[in-house]
Design a protein around this motif. Structure first.
Motif, PDB file in Angstrom:
ATOM      1  N   THR A 106       0.142   7.862  -2.414  1.00  0.00           N
ATOM      2  CA  THR A 106      -0.762   7.599  -1.309  1.00  0.00           C
ATOM      3  C   THR A 106      -1.919   8.577  -1.286  1.00  0.00           C
ATOM      4  O   THR A 106      -1.807   9.712  -1.730  1.00  0.00           O
ATOM      5  CB  THR A 106      -0.013   7.653   0.037  1.00  0.00           C
ATOM      6  N   ARG A 107      -3.018   8.100  -0.738  1.00  0.00           N
ATOM      7  CA  ARG A 107      -4.133   9.002  -0.485  1.00  0.00           C
ATOM      8  C   ARG A 107      -3.856   9.678   0.854  1.00  0.00           C
ATOM      9  O   ARG A 107      -3.367   9.038   1.783  1.00  0.00           O
ATOM     10  CB  ARG A 107      -5.430   8.194  -0.425  1.00  0.00           C
ATOM     11  N   THR A 108      -4.149  10.953   0.934  1.00  0.00           N
ATOM     12  CA  THR A 108      -3.954  11.669   2.187  1.00  0.00           C
ATOM     13  C   THR A 108      -4.866  12.887   2.179  1.00  0.00           C
ATOM     14  O   THR A 108      -5.823  12.938   1.400  1.00  0.00           O
ATOM     15  CB  THR A 108      -2.468  12.034   2.397  1.00  0.00           C
ATOM     16  N   ILE A 109      -4.564  13.845   3.040  1.00  0.00           N
ATOM     17  CA  ILE A 109      -5.457  14.987   3.144  1.00  0.00           C
ATOM     18  C   ILE A 109      -4.629  16.273   3.130  1.00  0.00           C
ATOM     19  O   ILE A 109      -3.552  16.335   3.722  1.00  0.00           O
ATOM     20  CB  ILE A 109      -6.340  14.830   4.403  1.00  0.00           C
ATOM     21  N   ARG A 160       6.527   6.516  -4.467  1.00  0.00           N
ATOM     22  CA  ARG A 160       5.452   6.388  -3.489  1.00  0.00           C
ATOM     23  C   ARG A 160       4.202   7.084  -4.034  1.00  0.00           C
ATOM     24  O   ARG A 160       4.299   8.063  -4.769  1.00  0.00           O
ATOM     25  CB  ARG A 160       5.843   7.061  -2.155  1.00  0.00           C
ATOM     26  N   ILE A 184       0.843  -1.188   0.000  1.00  0.00           N
ATOM     27  CA  ILE A 184       0.000   0.000   0.000  1.00  0.00           C
ATOM     28  C   ILE A 184       0.880   1.241   0.000  1.00  0.00           C
ATOM     29  O   ILE A 184       1.831   1.334   0.774  1.00  0.00           O
ATOM     30  CB  ILE A 184      -0.929  -0.004   1.231  1.00  0.00           C
ATOM     31  N   LEU A 242      -3.720   1.733  -3.368  1.00  0.00           N
ATOM     32  CA  LEU A 242      -4.238   2.686  -2.380  1.00  0.00           C
ATOM     33  C   LEU A 242      -4.679   2.007  -1.096  1.00  0.00           C
ATOM     34  O   LEU A 242      -4.676   2.613  -0.032  1.00  0.00           O
ATOM     35  CB  LEU A 242      -5.428   3.456  -2.965  1.00  0.00           C
ATOM     36  N   GLY A 243      -5.113   0.765  -1.194  1.00  0.00           N
ATOM     37  CA  GLY A 243      -5.597   0.033  -0.029  1.00  0.00           C
ATOM     38  C   GLY A 243      -5.424  -1.441  -0.269  1.00  0.00           C
ATOM     39  O   GLY A 243      -4.973  -1.853  -1.343  1.00  0.00           O
ATOM     40  N   PRO A 244      -5.795  -2.285   0.715  1.00  0.00           N
ATOM     41  CA  PRO A 244      -5.574  -3.732   0.570  1.00  0.00           C
ATOM     42  C   PRO A 244      -6.311  -4.344  -0.617  1.00  0.00           C
ATOM     43  O   PRO A 244      -5.909  -5.389  -1.120  1.00  0.00           O
ATOM     44  CB  PRO A 244      -6.106  -4.315   1.878  1.00  0.00           C
ATOM     45  N   ASP A 245      -7.401  -3.695  -1.063  1.00  0.00           N
ATOM     46  CA  ASP A 245      -8.126  -4.252  -2.207  1.00  0.00           C
ATOM     47  C   ASP A 245      -8.439  -3.178  -3.240  1.00  0.00           C
ATOM     48  O   ASP A 245      -9.378  -3.289  -4.003  1.00  0.00           O
ATOM     49  CB  ASP A 245      -9.423  -4.933  -1.737  1.00  0.00           C
ATOM     50  N   GLU A 258      -9.344  15.804   0.355  1.00  0.00           N
ATOM     51  CA  GLU A 258      -8.684  14.523   0.134  1.00  0.00           C
ATOM     52  C   GLU A 258      -7.965  14.534  -1.213  1.00  0.00           C
ATOM     53  O   GLU A 258      -8.555  14.916  -2.228  1.00  0.00           O
ATOM     54  CB  GLU A 258      -9.730  13.410   0.151  1.00  0.00           C
TER      55      GLU A 258
END
Lengths: 168, 90
Positions: A127-130, A125, A54, A64-67, A135
């Motif tokens: 990633t989703r973040t804020i 890298r 991830i 972005l996530g496990p699935d 978002e």
């Protein structure tokens, strides 16, 4: 009745040259949201290996996530719908727009509203973040170049925030 | 700012990315129709309110999107540990 539909861009077409960083709109591109329990199903669909850690990206696909994966591809790209495989493919090309930050101050512009540690956020890298309250997805394409995905309706605000910090 | 370790991302991230989601390890009754009103009320509304160690659910909503469990001290606001949903109580 209106007979002509006009499309309003959420951001100016001209790049903004700030102090040590440029802010510009990325060209239109195809985006696919990919959901699958097993990465192997996704690899069967796409024909390339997808990242399984991830927060990383390879060959245009970010995990972005496990699935959950997001794929970026050149404008107009189509991919199969994955019938027969246990996964979901959703085209979200027009949901997001992207802003590109480039220059020695690119990381510090992001750090103005985002709590990630950019010294430890290596190239590759994603990633989703804020950012403040918005978002975003941050991709570090090079040491001094970031690709920031944001939902279209939030883009005018994010553009203004980036430009304000970039001008300081 | 508090940093919370997400067991899925395996990384410490800012509290801003997370959302609190109530007490953890509350199992939904398998057959609600057999429960008395009191038992159903307990399941729906009655929660622990400890001074100290508290098991709670959190969601990494602005990150990987996953729910996970955490043990947090309600006095110091320190996170003792976090672990994936479905793992036994720690």
């Amino acid at each position: 009745m209106s007979e002509v539909l006009t499309r309003i861009d959420p951001m100016p077409a001209e790049p903004f040259a700030g102090r040590g960083v440029s802010v510009r709109q990325a060209p239109p591109m195809a985006r696919f949201s990919l959901r699958a329990r097993q990465a192997a199903d996704l690899e069967k669909l796409l024909g390339v290996s997808v990242p399984q850690k991830i927060g990383t990206m390879q060959t245009g696909v970010m995990c972005l996530g496990p699935d959950e994966w997001l794929m970026l591809a050149p404008h107009g790209t189509k991919i199969a719908d994955g019938a027969g495989l246990s996964l979901a493919v959703t085209e979200v090309s027009d949901r997001n727009v992207a802003i590109l930050l480039e220059g020695p101050r690119a990381a510090s512009v992001l750090a103005a509203g985002c709590a990630l540690d950019f010294d430890k956020f290596d190239v590759g890298r994603a990633t989703r973040t804020i950012f403040e309250t918005v978002e975003i997805i941050i991709v570090r394409e090079a040491a001094e170049r970031f690709h920031v995905e944001v939902w279209r309706s939030f883009a005018p605000w994010l553009w203004t925030a980036f430009v304000t910090v970039a001008a300081e | 700012m508090i940093l919370i370790h997400c067991p899925y991302c395996d990384e410490k991230r800012a509290e801003l990315e997370f959302a609190y989601a109530g007490q953890a390890h509350i199992a939904r009754p398998l057959d609600p129709s057999t429960l008395s009103d009191e038992e159903w009320e307990t399941y729906l509304f009655i929660r622990n309110n400890p001074r100290g160690r508290h098991h709670e659910r959190w969601r990494h909503i602005h990150g990987c999107g996953r729910f996970f469990n955490a043990v947090r001290d309600t006095v110091t606001d320190k996170f003792e540990t976090t672990y994936k949903a479905g793992e036994p109580r720690k």
